[in-house]
Design an enzyme around this catalytic site. Sequence first.
Site, PDB file in Angstrom:
ATOM      1  N   SER A 287      -6.068 -12.361   1.918  1.00  0.00           N
ATOM      2  CA  SER A 287      -5.569 -11.123   2.527  1.00  0.00           C
ATOM      3  C   SER A 287      -5.933  -9.939   1.653  1.00  0.00           C
ATOM      4  O   SER A 287      -5.777  -9.977   0.425  1.00  0.00           O
ATOM      5  CB  SER A 287      -4.048 -11.178   2.694  1.00  0.00           C
ATOM      6  OG  SER A 287      -3.680 -12.110   3.676  1.00  0.00           O
TER       7      SER A 287
ATOM      8  N   LYS B 288       5.854  -8.850  10.167  1.00  0.00           N
ATOM      9  CA  LYS B 288       5.757  -8.811   8.712  1.00  0.00           C
ATOM     10  C   LYS B 288       6.093  -7.398   8.266  1.00  0.00           C
ATOM     11  O   LYS B 288       5.322  -6.467   8.482  1.00  0.00           O
ATOM     12  CB  LYS B 288       4.350  -9.223   8.268  1.00  0.00           C
ATOM     13  CG  LYS B 288       4.281  -9.695   6.825  1.00  0.00           C
ATOM     14  CD  LYS B 288       2.913 -10.275   6.506  1.00  0.00           C
ATOM     15  CE  LYS B 288       2.881 -10.820   5.083  1.00  0.00           C
ATOM     16  NZ  LYS B 288       1.540 -11.319   4.712  1.00  0.00           N
TER      17      LYS B 288
ATOM     18  N   ARG C  80       1.943 -21.045   8.924  1.00  0.00           N
ATOM     19  CA  ARG C  80       2.718 -20.134   8.069  1.00  0.00           C
ATOM     20  C   ARG C  80       4.200 -20.360   8.359  1.00  0.00           C
ATOM     21  O   ARG C  80       4.690 -20.016   9.435  1.00  0.00           O
ATOM     22  CB  ARG C  80       2.345 -18.671   8.328  1.00  0.00           C
ATOM     23  CG  ARG C  80       2.996 -17.723   7.328  1.00  0.00           C
ATOM     24  CD  ARG C  80       2.481 -16.316   7.483  1.00  0.00           C
ATOM     25  NE  ARG C  80       3.015 -15.648   8.654  1.00  0.00           N
ATOM     26  CZ  ARG C  80       2.655 -14.430   9.058  1.00  0.00           C
ATOM     27  NH1 ARG C  80       1.719 -13.783   8.407  1.00  0.00           N
ATOM     28  NH2 ARG C  80       3.192 -13.899  10.136  1.00  0.00           N
TER      29      ARG C  80
END
Length: 205
Positions: free
Chosen positions: A109, A138, A40
Amino acid sequence: MNREQLSLYLVTDSSFLNGRDFLDVVGAAVRGGVTMVQLREKDTCTRDFVERAVALHDFLRELGVPLIVNDRVDVALACGAEGVHTGQSDMPVVMARALLGEEKIIGLSVESLEQVSVANSLDVSYIGVSPVFSTPTKMDTAPAFGEEGLSQAVRMSVHPCVAIGGVNLSNAARVKACGVAGIAVVSAIMGAPDPERAASELLKI
């Protein structure tokens, strides 16, 4: 994909390297027991992302650990990764599956119980239940599931569930007790002074 590959799922974040080499940190984590790695890189241009993905895939393939690419189906295809992880605002799962084929891993997700229910009709390999707890890595996340919400998501889902968001050594045992197939961590390993030891301790749990 077998369920055991989801046990200890590392999601990379280069902001935690603090001058360390990326592959050194990931390699240490794998030695400690990481079973799957998701690349990521939110703030990296496509060219650099592809180069890192190719290098990481070559590295992990020798270690027998699957590489999952976050969001980017094109990058996953370009580097030959074992799969892709998508979010609710990314390419629809049906399109990703058509491009990747039946053998590739696709994770999705989910940020609510409603999304868990919708995911039951989708051709995904696992769902990432996020966030379990609030997390500094996040900021644009939905309200946390908490342990009760996570347990409900696991009961509802027809797919294996991976818990992500604020999971660390202090709560991993409680999270695992909710029935998840595995836990996904970012800072608990990437930010640890000794990633190998951190991974080993999490895997024991």
